[in-house]
Design an enzyme around this catalytic site. Structure first.
Site, PDB file in Angstrom:
ATOM      1  N   ARG A  44       0.832  -1.209   0.000  1.00  0.00           N
ATOM      2  CA  ARG A  44       0.000   0.000   0.000  1.00  0.00           C
ATOM      3  C   ARG A  44       0.861   1.250   0.000  1.00  0.00           C
ATOM      4  O   ARG A  44       1.967   1.247   0.544  1.00  0.00           O
ATOM      5  CB  ARG A  44      -0.986  -0.017   1.175  1.00  0.00           C
ATOM      6  CG  ARG A  44      -0.436   0.228   2.534  1.00  0.00           C
ATOM      7  CD  ARG A  44      -1.547   0.412   3.552  1.00  0.00           C
ATOM      8  NE  ARG A  44      -2.656  -0.526   3.399  1.00  0.00           N
ATOM      9  CZ  ARG A  44      -3.656  -0.668   4.264  1.00  0.00           C
ATOM     10  NH1 ARG A  44      -3.675   0.056   5.342  1.00  0.00           N
ATOM     11  NH2 ARG A  44      -4.632  -1.524   4.056  1.00  0.00           N
ATOM     12  N   LYS A  80       4.176  -7.734   4.124  1.00  0.00           N
ATOM     13  CA  LYS A  80       3.460  -6.530   3.685  1.00  0.00           C
ATOM     14  C   LYS A  80       4.468  -5.487   3.268  1.00  0.00           C
ATOM     15  O   LYS A  80       5.572  -5.416   3.842  1.00  0.00           O
ATOM     16  CB  LYS A  80       2.602  -5.979   4.846  1.00  0.00           C
ATOM     17  CG  LYS A  80       1.583  -4.948   4.420  1.00  0.00           C
ATOM     18  CD  LYS A  80       0.347  -5.573   3.822  1.00  0.00           C
ATOM     19  CE  LYS A  80      -0.579  -4.549   3.221  1.00  0.00           C
ATOM     20  NZ  LYS A  80      -1.749  -5.168   2.574  1.00  0.00           N
ATOM     21  N   THR A 146     -13.685 -13.034  -3.510  1.00  0.00           N
ATOM     22  CA  THR A 146     -13.806 -12.470  -2.160  1.00  0.00           C
ATOM     23  C   THR A 146     -15.282 -12.416  -1.751  1.00  0.00           C
ATOM     24  O   THR A 146     -15.648 -12.808  -0.638  1.00  0.00           O
ATOM     25  CB  THR A 146     -13.182 -11.052  -2.112  1.00  0.00           C
ATOM     26  OG1 THR A 146     -11.827 -11.139  -2.525  1.00  0.00           O
ATOM     27  CG2 THR A 146     -13.236 -10.472  -0.714  1.00  0.00           C
TER      28      THR A 146
HETATM   29  P1  NAD Z   1     -13.617  -0.624  -3.804  1.00  0.00           P
HETATM   30  O1  NAD Z   1     -12.673   0.500  -3.665  1.00  0.00           O
HETATM   31  O2  NAD Z   1     -13.916  -1.175  -5.167  1.00  0.00           O
HETATM   32  O3  NAD Z   1     -15.020  -0.247  -3.141  1.00  0.00           O
HETATM   33  C1  NAD Z   1     -15.191   0.441  -1.937  1.00  0.00           C
HETATM   34  C2  NAD Z   1     -16.548   1.139  -2.033  1.00  0.00           C
HETATM   35  O4  NAD Z   1     -16.860   1.674  -0.760  1.00  0.00           O
HETATM   36  C3  NAD Z   1     -16.573   2.298  -3.024  1.00  0.00           C
HETATM   37  O5  NAD Z   1     -17.666   2.145  -3.888  1.00  0.00           O
HETATM   38  C4  NAD Z   1     -16.711   3.535  -2.131  1.00  0.00           C
HETATM   39  O6  NAD Z   1     -17.454   4.567  -2.753  1.00  0.00           O
HETATM   40  C5  NAD Z   1     -17.455   2.951  -0.949  1.00  0.00           C
HETATM   41  N1  NAD Z   1     -17.336   3.717   0.281  1.00  0.00           N
HETATM   42  C6  NAD Z   1     -16.263   4.351   0.792  1.00  0.00           C
HETATM   43  N2  NAD Z   1     -16.569   4.929   1.960  1.00  0.00           N
HETATM   44  C7  NAD Z   1     -17.869   4.647   2.209  1.00  0.00           C
HETATM   45  C8  NAD Z   1     -18.771   4.947   3.252  1.00  0.00           C
HETATM   46  N3  NAD Z   1     -18.394   5.684   4.305  1.00  0.00           N
HETATM   47  N4  NAD Z   1     -20.033   4.492   3.176  1.00  0.00           N
HETATM   48  C9  NAD Z   1     -20.430   3.753   2.125  1.00  0.00           C
HETATM   49  N5  NAD Z   1     -19.629   3.439   1.088  1.00  0.00           N
HETATM   50  C10 NAD Z   1     -18.365   3.872   1.128  1.00  0.00           C
HETATM   51  O7  NAD Z   1     -13.058  -1.769  -2.845  1.00  0.00           O
HETATM   52  P2  NAD Z   1     -13.342  -3.334  -2.931  1.00  0.00           P
HETATM   53  O8  NAD Z   1     -12.297  -3.973  -3.768  1.00  0.00           O
HETATM   54  O9  NAD Z   1     -14.782  -3.577  -3.210  1.00  0.00           O
HETATM   55  O10 NAD Z   1     -13.012  -3.768  -1.426  1.00  0.00           O
HETATM   56  C11 NAD Z   1     -13.901  -3.434  -0.380  1.00  0.00           C
HETATM   57  C12 NAD Z   1     -13.244  -3.716   0.963  1.00  0.00           C
HETATM   58  O11 NAD Z   1     -12.894  -5.093   1.047  1.00  0.00           O
HETATM   59  C13 NAD Z   1     -11.942  -2.938   1.210  1.00  0.00           C
HETATM   60  O12 NAD Z   1     -11.841  -2.668   2.580  1.00  0.00           O
HETATM   61  C14 NAD Z   1     -10.873  -3.944   0.815  1.00  0.00           C
HETATM   62  O13 NAD Z   1      -9.652  -3.684   1.497  1.00  0.00           O
HETATM   63  C15 NAD Z   1     -11.498  -5.239   1.289  1.00  0.00           C
HETATM   64  N6  NAD Z   1     -11.020  -6.417   0.549  1.00  0.00           N
HETATM   65  C16 NAD Z   1     -11.160  -6.481  -0.787  1.00  0.00           C
HETATM   66  C17 NAD Z   1     -10.729  -7.598  -1.475  1.00  0.00           C
HETATM   67  C18 NAD Z   1     -10.875  -7.708  -2.962  1.00  0.00           C
HETATM   68  O14 NAD Z   1     -10.789  -8.819  -3.475  1.00  0.00           O
HETATM   69  N7  NAD Z   1     -11.112  -6.631  -3.681  1.00  0.00           N
HETATM   70  C19 NAD Z   1     -10.162  -8.678  -0.767  1.00  0.00           C
HETATM   71  C20 NAD Z   1     -10.055  -8.607   0.629  1.00  0.00           C
HETATM   72  C21 NAD Z   1     -10.490  -7.464   1.273  1.00  0.00           C
END
Ligand code: NAD
Length: 351
Positions: A44, A80, A146
């Site tokens: 990150r 990490k 996921t």
């Molecule tokens: P992403 O960035 O595609 O989506 C995040 C969404 O959350 C966005 O649409 C954003 O507008 C919304 N958001 C932000 N703040 C908000 C709030 N206060 N209220 C409501 N909505 C809000 O991310 P993603 O890939 O969908 O991942 C989501 C979460 O899952 C993250 O925390 C990520 O670290 C975790 N994660 C993702 C994966 C993966 O495969 N992508 C794997 C493990 C963990």
């Protein structure tokens, strides 16, 4: 921070600091456990207020990766990387220099995309090192897997709570409709769930409304809805002293990383409210399962088989927490440490 005291207590093997003044790169890689041969963990980029914050983050997140891999039965250790920089100052030269840092570890650390790095950035890093995963040419990206893992975790928690795997008729509030949240809504809709959603982006909530009949609520309202399950799929730190008292749901199960603002304090607070919390690094392991399978040669069937473990592991954790009267975060940590010990013991016996 007393570095060696902290790394001894947390169990880290190596912490590497790297700087390239010509391109303004300052980065840290923490290797928590390389005993399976390599440590995996995304990188990150973050404008940390001070170096100590960066160090604390990289130590915590790398240990979290060891626990995540152990709970998911993925044979890698945790690592990490963090780049200390403002995202606006990110350059290709900086990323390439980071790639050379990763390459210098000769495969002991495999990394990928985390906060503030795009797929394009990952390819730039990859131009300098072979030890990057997550190009997703074969798997189509980690988010669908996921989301499927989260669905399995929800089913395990529902079974634990109400002795059924059926989700139809349940009310689920999904916070965040990004890559994971949107896929999760699709799967939950297929299961007959009544959906409530929030996102900062109204286009995303509109899609969920049209495709899945979701009811759209303001971001601030999502916590206090009268629902059965709350699924945080946006940012970390959303479970805290302000939000936990608002939650009406019986189960918290979502994809976001680091949902608890303070692992101990807020894990305990959730437990004392009688809410079942599915630890984030266990339920969201589909992303790791995806990148691991990319690394070894993606086969969908194999990845789905590994994903099934999320169901049984969540069950195991909920039972352990219930039996021992501990919170589920503590139960997950115990389970992870026990599995790591078993892996190390069996390796030792082979030698
Ligand atoms: P992403 O960035 O595609 O989506 C995040 C969404 O959350 C966005 O649409 C954003 O507008 C919304 N958001 C932000 N703040 C908000 C709030 N206060 N209220 C409501 N909505 C809000 O991310 P993603 O890939 O969908 O991942 C989501 C979460 O899952 C993250 O925390 C990520 O670290 C975790 N994660 C993702 C994966 C993966 O495969 N992508 C794997 C493990 C963990």
């Amino acid at each position: 921070m007393k570095l060696f005291e902290t790394t001894t207590e947390m169990g880290h093997e190596q912490v590497l600091f790297y700087q390239d003044q010509k391109v303004d790169l300052r980065a840290i890689i923490a290797l928590h456990d390389t005993s399976p041969g390599k440590a995996m963990g995304a990188t990150r980029l973050w404008p940390y207020v001070c170096e100590e914050d960066a160090l604390r983050d990289v130590l915590r997140l790398s240990r979290g990766m060891t626990y995540k891999a152990a709970c998911a039965n993925i044979p890698v250790g945790g690592g990490k990387g963090v780049i200390i920089a403002n995202p606006q100052n990110k350059t290709d030269e900086m990323l390439k220099a980071y790639g050379r840092f990763v390459e210098s570890l000769k495969g002991l650390f495999i990394t990928g995309q985390d906060v503030n790095l795009s797929p394009k950035d990952v390819r730039t890093i990859q131009s300098e090192t072979n030890y990057v995963v997550g190009v997703y040419e074969k798997s189509g990206g980690p988010a669908p897997l996921t989301a499927r893992g989260v669905l399995l975790g929800i089913k395990a928690a529902v079974e634990f709570c109400w002795q059924t795997q059926r989700l139809d008729g349940l009310k689920v509030a999904v916070q965040g409709l990004g890559n994971v949240g949107q896929s999760l809504c699709k799967y939950l809709h297929q299961e007959g769930v009544e959906l409530f959603v929030s996102d900062l982006n109204p286009n995303k909530t509109e899609i969920a409304k049209i495709l899945y009949g979701a009811k759209v609520v303001e971001p601030s309202e999502i916590y206090s809805l009268d629902v059965d399950i709350f699924s945080p799929c946006a940012l970390g730190g959303v479970l805290n002293s302000l939000t936990i008292p608002l939650i009406q749901a019986k189960i918290i199960a979502g994809a976001a990383n680091n949902q608890l603002e303070d692992e101990q304090r807020h894990g305990q607070k959730i437990e004392s409210r009688g809410i079942i919390y599915c630890p984030d690094y266990v339920i969201n392991a589909g992303g790791l399962i995806n990148v691991y399978n990319e690394m070894i040669g993606y086969e969908e069937e194999k990845a789905f088989e590994q994903l099934d473990n999320i169901y049984s592991t969540i069950q195991e954790i909920l039972l352990l927490a219930d039996e021992q009267k501990i919170n589920t975060g503590e139960a997950a940590r115990q389970l992870a440490e026990q599995r790591i010990l078993e892996i190390k013991k069996s390796k030792f016996q082979l030698i």
